[in-house]
Design an enzyme around this catalytic site. Structure first.
Site, PDB file in Angstrom:
ATOM      1  N   HIS A  48     -13.032  21.470 -32.060  1.00  0.00           N
ATOM      2  CA  HIS A  48     -11.677  21.773 -32.540  1.00  0.00           C
ATOM      3  C   HIS A  48     -11.376  23.266 -32.471  1.00  0.00           C
ATOM      4  O   HIS A  48     -10.262  23.654 -32.111  1.00  0.00           O
ATOM      5  CB  HIS A  48     -11.484  21.295 -33.982  1.00  0.00           C
ATOM      6  CG  HIS A  48     -11.102  19.859 -34.099  1.00  0.00           C
ATOM      7  ND1 HIS A  48      -9.951  19.346 -33.551  1.00  0.00           N
ATOM      8  CD2 HIS A  48     -11.708  18.818 -34.721  1.00  0.00           C
ATOM      9  CE1 HIS A  48      -9.870  18.049 -33.820  1.00  0.00           C
ATOM     10  NE2 HIS A  48     -10.929  17.702 -34.530  1.00  0.00           N
ATOM     11  N   HIS A  56     -18.416  17.946 -33.033  1.00  0.00           N
ATOM     12  CA  HIS A  56     -17.028  17.447 -33.054  1.00  0.00           C
ATOM     13  C   HIS A  56     -16.105  18.503 -33.661  1.00  0.00           C
ATOM     14  O   HIS A  56     -15.048  18.811 -33.104  1.00  0.00           O
ATOM     15  CB  HIS A  56     -16.964  16.134 -33.853  1.00  0.00           C
ATOM     16  CG  HIS A  56     -15.588  15.573 -33.954  1.00  0.00           C
ATOM     17  ND1 HIS A  56     -15.171  14.486 -33.214  1.00  0.00           N
ATOM     18  CD2 HIS A  56     -14.518  15.932 -34.711  1.00  0.00           C
ATOM     19  CE1 HIS A  56     -13.903  14.218 -33.511  1.00  0.00           C
ATOM     20  NE2 HIS A  56     -13.492  15.076 -34.425  1.00  0.00           N
ATOM     21  N   GLU A  57     -16.495  19.065 -34.815  1.00  0.00           N
ATOM     22  CA  GLU A  57     -15.655  20.074 -35.475  1.00  0.00           C
ATOM     23  C   GLU A  57     -15.618  21.370 -34.670  1.00  0.00           C
ATOM     24  O   GLU A  57     -14.572  22.017 -34.577  1.00  0.00           O
ATOM     25  CB  GLU A  57     -16.140  20.332 -36.906  1.00  0.00           C
ATOM     26  CG  GLU A  57     -16.060  19.117 -37.824  1.00  0.00           C
ATOM     27  CD  GLU A  57     -14.692  18.435 -37.843  1.00  0.00           C
ATOM     28  OE1 GLU A  57     -13.654  19.135 -37.763  1.00  0.00           O
ATOM     29  OE2 GLU A  57     -14.656  17.202 -37.927  1.00  0.00           O
ATOM     30  N   CYS A 113     -11.125  10.768 -35.285  1.00  0.00           N
ATOM     31  CA  CYS A 113     -10.625  12.096 -35.640  1.00  0.00           C
ATOM     32  C   CYS A 113      -9.399  11.931 -36.530  1.00  0.00           C
ATOM     33  O   CYS A 113      -8.541  11.084 -36.258  1.00  0.00           O
ATOM     34  CB  CYS A 113     -10.265  12.849 -34.363  1.00  0.00           C
ATOM     35  SG  CYS A 113      -9.603  14.500 -34.643  1.00  0.00           S
TER      36      CYS A 113
END
Length: 195
Positions: free
Chosen positions: A151, A147-148, A105
């Site tokens: 966030h 993954h994004e 990351c």
């Protein structure tokens, strides 16, 4: 303009992003700056919280993965065009077995760990013109999206590690938050000592 990437430990990385609409101020400029920032850091994804904004917006440009010879020709083809803006995204369905992949990351430089995620997802989102889309992603594309997406939900990949791994990484993570790290791109550290 290249923006500083927010480092581990900043509270903005723990906030659930707010939805935005077409009236969001200077969205075009923000997207341009995010693309430039992501490219400068050699990232394949960048979420708005990573540049200090708790909104439901992220970019993905997974085209560098398309050259990975370990991937199937089909997956290489998908990744060669996987370059999108995702606004107000939602995962509506997760399918398949969880599989491990080594993730990193931009907000947590120099740490890479295996993370387990579902292999196939169905997602809805709006593009930069606020047109609505629903797509099915699998393999690496699904992985990068998840993954994004984490966030904008206030989740980091390190949250998905075992408690033992977390304990082993604790000091490294503290050092990142204090700026005791060499990153090849601009960063903003929440716990850096002022000079």
């Amino acid at each position: 303009m290249i923006l500083p990437i927010v480092a581990y430990g900043d509270p903005v990385l723990r906030k659930v992003g707010k939805e935005i609409d077409a009236d969001y101020p200077e969205l075009e400029k923000l997207l341009s700056n995010m693309k430039e920032t992501m490219a400068n850091a050699q990232g394949v994804g960048l979420a708005a919280p990573q540049i200090g904004r708790a909104i439901r917006l992220f970019l993905i440009d997974a085209t560098p993965f398309a050259e990975d010879e370990d991937l199937s020709p089909e997956e290489q083809k998908v990744l060669s065009t996987f370059n999108h803006v995702f606004i107000n995204a939602k995962i509506v369905k997760e399918e398949g077995d969880e599989w491990a992949f080594n993730e990193g990351c931009l907000s947590i430089p120099d740490i890479r760990e295996d993370v387990f995620r579902k292999e196939k997802i169905t997602v809805t989102y709006q593009d930069e013109n606020f047109d609505k889309h629903e797509i099915v992603l699998d393999g690496i594309a699904a992985r990068v999206f998840q993954h994004e997406y984490d966030h904008i939900e206030g989740i980091l990949f390190t949250d998905k590690l075992s408690s033992l791994k977390k304990r082993l990484l604790k000091k490294k993570l503290e050092n990142i938050s204090k700026g005791k790290i060499d990153a090849d791109y601009r960063m903003r550290f929440p716990n850096a000592k002022k000079k």
